[in-house]
Design an enzyme around this catalytic site. Sequence first.
Site, short mmCIF file in Angstrom:
data_model
loop_
_atom_site.label_atom_id
_atom_site.label_comp_id
_atom_site.label_asym_id
_atom_site.label_seq_id
_atom_site.Cartn_x
_atom_site.Cartn_y
_atom_site.Cartn_z
CB THR A 138 -0.91 0.00 1.24
OG1 THR A 138 -1.71 -1.19 1.20
CG2 THR A 138 -1.82 1.22 1.27
CB SER A 144 -8.56 -0.18 -3.15
OG SER A 144 -9.12 -0.17 -1.87
NE ARG A 299 -26.60 -4.61 35.17
CZ ARG A 299 -26.09 -3.71 35.99
NH1 ARG A 299 -25.21 -4.10 36.90
NH2 ARG A 299 -26.44 -2.43 35.91
CD GLN A 318 -29.03 -8.33 26.85
OE1 GLN A 318 -29.65 -7.29 26.64
NE2 GLN A 318 -27.80 -8.33 27.29
CD GLU A 412 -4.26 -9.06 3.22
OE1 GLU A 412 -3.59 -8.70 4.22
OE2 GLU A 412 -3.80 -9.07 2.08
C1 LIG Z 1 -3.03 -11.17 9.75
C2 LIG Z 1 -3.74 -10.01 9.19
C3 LIG Z 1 -2.79 -8.85 9.00
C4 LIG Z 1 -3.36 -7.84 8.08
C5 LIG Z 1 -2.36 -6.78 7.75
C6 LIG Z 1 -2.81 -6.07 6.53
C7 LIG Z 1 -2.14 -6.23 5.36
C8 LIG Z 1 -2.61 -5.56 4.14
O1 LIG Z 1 -3.60 -4.85 4.13
S1 LIG Z 1 -1.68 -5.95 2.77
C9 LIG Z 1 -2.41 -5.01 1.45
C10 LIG Z 1 -3.78 -5.52 1.09
N1 LIG Z 1 -4.24 -4.86 -0.10
C11 LIG Z 1 -5.28 -5.30 -0.80
O2 LIG Z 1 -5.97 -6.25 -0.41
C12 LIG Z 1 -5.53 -4.59 -2.08
C13 LIG Z 1 -6.93 -4.84 -2.60
N2 LIG Z 1 -6.94 -4.74 -4.08
C14 LIG Z 1 -6.80 -5.88 -4.85
O3 LIG Z 1 -6.69 -7.00 -4.41
C15 LIG Z 1 -6.86 -5.66 -6.34
O4 LIG Z 1 -6.45 -4.35 -6.66
C16 LIG Z 1 -8.31 -5.88 -6.91
C17 LIG Z 1 -8.67 -7.33 -6.76
C18 LIG Z 1 -9.32 -4.98 -6.20
C19 LIG Z 1 -8.32 -5.49 -8.39
O5 LIG Z 1 -7.24 -6.15 -8.97
P1 LIG Z 1 -6.86 -5.90 -10.48
O6 LIG Z 1 -5.57 -6.51 -10.76
O7 LIG Z 1 -7.06 -4.47 -10.81
O8 LIG Z 1 -7.90 -6.80 -11.18
P2 LIG Z 1 -9.25 -6.52 -11.90
O9 LIG Z 1 -10.34 -6.04 -10.96
O10 LIG Z 1 -9.00 -5.74 -13.13
O11 LIG Z 1 -9.53 -8.05 -12.25
C20 LIG Z 1 -8.74 -8.68 -13.24
C21 LIG Z 1 -8.98 -10.16 -13.11
O12 LIG Z 1 -8.20 -10.66 -12.04
C22 LIG Z 1 -8.99 -11.34 -11.11
N3 LIG Z 1 -8.38 -11.21 -9.80
C23 LIG Z 1 -8.22 -10.06 -9.10
N4 LIG Z 1 -7.59 -10.35 -7.92
C24 LIG Z 1 -7.36 -11.68 -7.91
C25 LIG Z 1 -6.76 -12.57 -6.98
N5 LIG Z 1 -6.29 -12.13 -5.78
N6 LIG Z 1 -6.67 -13.87 -7.30
C26 LIG Z 1 -7.16 -14.32 -8.48
N7 LIG Z 1 -7.77 -13.54 -9.42
C27 LIG Z 1 -7.85 -12.23 -9.11
C28 LIG Z 1 -10.33 -10.69 -11.22
O13 LIG Z 1 -11.36 -11.54 -10.69
C29 LIG Z 1 -10.42 -10.50 -12.72
O14 LIG Z 1 -10.74 -11.71 -13.29
P3 LIG Z 1 -11.58 -11.70 -14.66
O15 LIG Z 1 -12.86 -10.93 -14.36
O16 LIG Z 1 -11.82 -13.14 -14.94
O17 LIG Z 1 -10.71 -10.99 -15.65
C1 LIG Z 2 -4.52 -1.59 10.52
C2 LIG Z 2 -4.06 -1.65 9.07
C3 LIG Z 2 -2.97 -2.43 8.73
C4 LIG Z 2 -2.50 -2.45 7.42
N1 LIG Z 2 -1.38 -3.20 7.10
C5 LIG Z 2 -0.89 -3.19 5.84
C6 LIG Z 2 0.30 -3.91 5.50
O1 LIG Z 2 0.89 -4.57 6.34
N2 LIG Z 2 0.75 -3.84 4.22
C7 LIG Z 2 0.12 -3.11 3.25
O2 LIG Z 2 0.58 -3.09 2.13
N3 LIG Z 2 -1.03 -2.43 3.54
C8 LIG Z 2 -1.54 -2.45 4.80
N4 LIG Z 2 -2.69 -1.75 5.10
C9 LIG Z 2 -3.33 -0.94 4.05
C10 LIG Z 2 -4.60 -1.60 3.57
O3 LIG Z 2 -4.33 -2.73 2.84
C11 LIG Z 2 -5.40 -0.60 2.72
O4 LIG Z 2 -5.76 0.50 3.54
C12 LIG Z 2 -6.65 -1.27 2.17
O5 LIG Z 2 -6.29 -2.13 1.14
C13 LIG Z 2 -7.69 -0.26 1.66
O6 LIG Z 2 -7.10 0.52 0.63
P1 LIG Z 2 -7.16 2.10 0.69
O7 LIG Z 2 -6.64 2.54 2.00
O8 LIG Z 2 -6.55 2.60 -0.55
O9 LIG Z 2 -8.71 2.45 0.68
P2 LIG Z 2 -9.52 3.16 -0.53
O10 LIG Z 2 -9.63 2.22 -1.65
O11 LIG Z 2 -8.94 4.48 -0.76
O12 LIG Z 2 -10.95 3.25 0.18
C14 LIG Z 2 -11.57 4.49 0.47
C15 LIG Z 2 -13.05 4.36 0.08
O13 LIG Z 2 -13.10 4.25 -1.35
C16 LIG Z 2 -13.97 3.18 -1.72
N5 LIG Z 2 -13.55 2.65 -3.01
C17 LIG Z 2 -12.29 2.48 -3.45
N6 LIG Z 2 -12.30 1.96 -4.69
C18 LIG Z 2 -13.59 1.80 -5.05
C19 LIG Z 2 -14.26 1.29 -6.22
N7 LIG Z 2 -13.60 0.86 -7.28
N8 LIG Z 2 -15.62 1.27 -6.20
C20 LIG Z 2 -16.31 1.70 -5.13
N9 LIG Z 2 -15.74 2.19 -3.99
C21 LIG Z 2 -14.39 2.23 -3.96
C22 LIG Z 2 -13.77 2.17 -0.59
O14 LIG Z 2 -14.89 1.27 -0.51
C23 LIG Z 2 -13.70 3.09 0.63
O15 LIG Z 2 -15.03 3.39 1.08
C24 LIG Z 2 -3.17 -1.71 6.42
C25 LIG Z 2 -4.28 -0.93 6.75
C26 LIG Z 2 -4.74 -0.90 8.08
C27 LIG Z 2 -5.95 -0.04 8.43
#
Ligand SMILES: CCCCC/C=C/C(=O)SCCNC(=O)CCNC(=O)[C@H](O)C(C)(C)COP(=O)(O)OP(=O)(O)OC[C@H]1O[C@@H](n2cnc3c(N)ncnc32)[C@H](O)[C@@H]1OP(=O)(O)O
Ligand SMILES: Cc1cc2nc3c(=O)[nH]c(=O)nc-3n(C[C@H](O)[C@H](O)[C@H](O)COP(=O)(O)OP(=O)(O)OC[C@H]3O[C@@H](n4cnc5c(N)ncnc54)[C@H](O)[C@@H]3O)c2cc1C
Length: 652
Positions: A138, A144, A299, A318, A412
């Site tokens: 990120t 996202s 309670r 409740q 995630e």
């Molecule tokens: C223990 C817990 C600790 C937590 C700590 C936190 C860590 C983090 O937050 S790490 C960072 C997490 N970030 C995210 O989760 C980002 C979310 N965004 C995405 O995953 C992607 O940007 C997306 C899925 C929203 C969009 O991906 P994109 O590449 O732009 O794909 P399209 O929407 O254009 O779809 C193309 C095609 O690919 C398929 N697809 C997308 N993602 C996946 C996947 N993970 N695995 C398999 N296939 C995937 C999607 O379904 C499309 O398929 P078709 O429609 O058949 O083309």
């Molecule tokens: C506690 C915590 C731990 C994290 N740890 C990690 C980590 O270890 N590594 C890492 O890489 N990241 C990490 N992240 C980041 C996290 O993965 C992102 O914040 C998350 O993926 C959401 O993305 P964003 O912040 O860009 O939200 P945005 O996408 O900017 O979301 C803002 C708003 O926009 C809306 N939105 C966005 N796109 C669309 C769309 N196409 N259509 C409709 N609505 C939309 C969303 O629904 C939301 O309401 C962490 C976040 C938190 C809060």
Amino acid sequence: MEGVDHLAHERNRSQFDVNDMKIVWAGSREAFEVSDRMSRLVANDPAFRKDNRVHLTRKELFKNTLRKAAYAWKKIIELKLSEEEAGRLRFFVDEPAYTDLHWGMFVPFLKGQGTEEQLQKWLPLAYKMQIIGCYAQTELGHGSNVQWLETTATFDPKTDEFWWPGGLGKVSTHAVVFARLITNGRDYGVHGFIVQIRSLDDHSVLPGITIGDIGVKFGNGAYNTMDNGVMHFDHIRIPRNQLLMRFSQVTREGKYVQSDVPRQLVYGTMVYVRKTIVIDASNALSRAVCIATRYSAVRRQFGSQDGVETQVINYKTQQSRLFPLLASAYAFRFVGEWLQWLYTDVTQRLAANDFSTLPEAHACTAGLKSITTAATADGIEECRKLCGGHGYLCSSGLPELFAVYVPACTYEGDNVVLLLQVARFLVKTVSQLVSGKKPVGTTAYMGRLQHLMESTCKVQKAEDWLNPSIVLEAFEVRSARMSVECAKRLSQFTNQEEGFHELSPSLVEAAVAHCQLIIVAKFIEKLQGDIPGNGVKDQLQKLCSIYALFTLHKHLGDFLSTSTITPKQASLADDQLRSLYAQVRPNAVALVDAFNYTDHYLGSILGRYDGNVYPNLYDEAWKDPMNDTAVPDGYHEYIKPLLKQQLRNSRL
Ligand SMILES: CCCCC/C=C/C(=O)SCCNC(=O)CCNC(=O)[C@H](O)C(C)(C)COP(=O)(O)OP(=O)(O)OC[C@H]1O[C@@H](n2cnc3c(N)ncnc32)[C@H](O)[C@@H]1OP(=O)(O)O
Ligand SMILES: Cc1cc2nc3c(=O)[nH]c(=O)nc-3n(C[C@H](O)[C@H](O)[C@H](O)COP(=O)(O)OP(=O)(O)OC[C@H]3O[C@@H](n4cnc5c(N)ncnc54)[C@H](O)[C@@H]3O)c2cc1C
């Protein structure tokens, strides 16, 4: 009185063997034994004390977390704990820490994306914690939308700002970094790299890199034990072989070679983590429900019969708020077990270059992560409210549980963004029916579309809602009709992307309906299997019906607007729900005892196993540093002058 079980009368009423239910909740006798042993090891070690967290400054809190993580690692080595035992020990330490990301994302990413040669180099270092990793994907401007990440990694045949990554701010020595790979002037999109960011000698940040903590996050304690960080690269250089090259390579000459696999495999770690987040939802929700259920049984308020007030757990309101959450905790447990199977299956298929179930795995992990985290976050807050004023005390354990849990709706993958992925998957499934493609897996029900579009619900009396086939069909009909309706409206748009954005709120609702069907279906499937234990299956059948009928009640608009059921059948569902609440009531405390949580892990005066709440609430209050003196700091500066002035004024 200490030592007295104030909930004994509740436990004596239960109609099933709680020890047998503990095995079902844990997943197996072996899993129960490991969990039980690790939870007691942590609970009995004062080094893992956590009741003081809310009084610590951010720096004290963070250092305390480093201490615990180091101590936990020492115990793991000293006791020669297995990977499973170590994971459970860290779970019961119950403190977001850099180790979550090291073991939960950094290691899985290496394992999923590295070549054999890269694994041989990096995994031993990571397993021995000779390096500490985080997952840097990120950016400040993009979380996202991964495809629009801006960090670039340009291959120099001669010789690359992140925001949020957990563990990045102060601890990690290495990061999995996502950047756009550019070679020979062409941008090949986002790829994963391993980058050393700190010196292994003195932990100093390496040249060209700026790293810091992103600052205090929501709530006291909570996720502030984690050093979510900010990192800026200024044209740093890394060796070519630190591009993780299992699925794509760059040759020494700078030529890009993509093996014949879907580019989305680079997202594999996110799929893995979303799967684990579903089980985590059942853990967090069950913890809140355990606290609220035990306290609701302790309670008493109003409704006195012969001078004894009524237990609030006996009020129908409740029960209608609490028991669906109890049922949801069990429902998420079992769908999480199934999701683990799905993930293992897809991983085995990928190893054989079979990508056929990858879309299903993505849709299921994305959708179930989204709806279970949303329900759990709301459920923890509801449990706080179910505990009245005392629920607002940190000593209830609920405010911190809420604060540490809610980011699960965002990290995630933002929940709405993920549901839109499910919606795309559903629209695609419906459109492919026309071309004769047979839907499989969780969309197999769409293969019976004709029947589902014409079917009428068979419920004539309340008890009919206990029939799993009737319930399952109602959820299939609702979901199929919502998806078909969306597909129909979408087809009226010449520009499908524009139509998708225009209809996205309805598409998200259709995605929720599909995911709720999966949860109901997997709960029913679980009960069709062998469920050992006296009275256990009967209790789970009640909870399955409660989850399904409460979900139907909560989304009644969908079921009525799609003509899936009639208003009369909706009313019969409510009647059945109330009857189920009455049947679960005598078993409620035993059903939460089955989670087998120690008082240490619950961290809640209200949720104590012995139900001895009031004396311990009172004692806990006096421990607060505010009560170190009777006269508060500030009296002489701000209260005494005020009182004196008022006294003078009153004599004028
Ligand atoms: C223990 C817990 C600790 C937590 C700590 C936190 C860590 C983090 O937050 S790490 C960072 C997490 N970030 C995210 O989760 C980002 C979310 N965004 C995405 O995953 C992607 O940007 C997306 C899925 C929203 C969009 O991906 P994109 O590449 O732009 O794909 P399209 O929407 O254009 O779809 C193309 C095609 O690919 C398929 N697809 C997308 N993602 C996946 C996947 N993970 N695995 C398999 N296939 C995937 C999607 O379904 C499309 O398929 P078709 O429609 O058949 O083309
Ligand atoms: C506690 C915590 C731990 C994290 N740890 C990690 C980590 O270890 N590594 C890492 O890489 N990241 C990490 N992240 C980041 C996290 O993965 C992102 O914040 C998350 O993926 C959401 O993305 P964003 O912040 O860009 O939200 P945005 O996408 O900017 O979301 C803002 C708003 O926009 C809306 N939105 C966005 N796109 C669309 C769309 N196409 N259509 C409709 N609505 C939309 C969303 O629904 C939301 O309401 C962490 C976040 C938190 C809060």
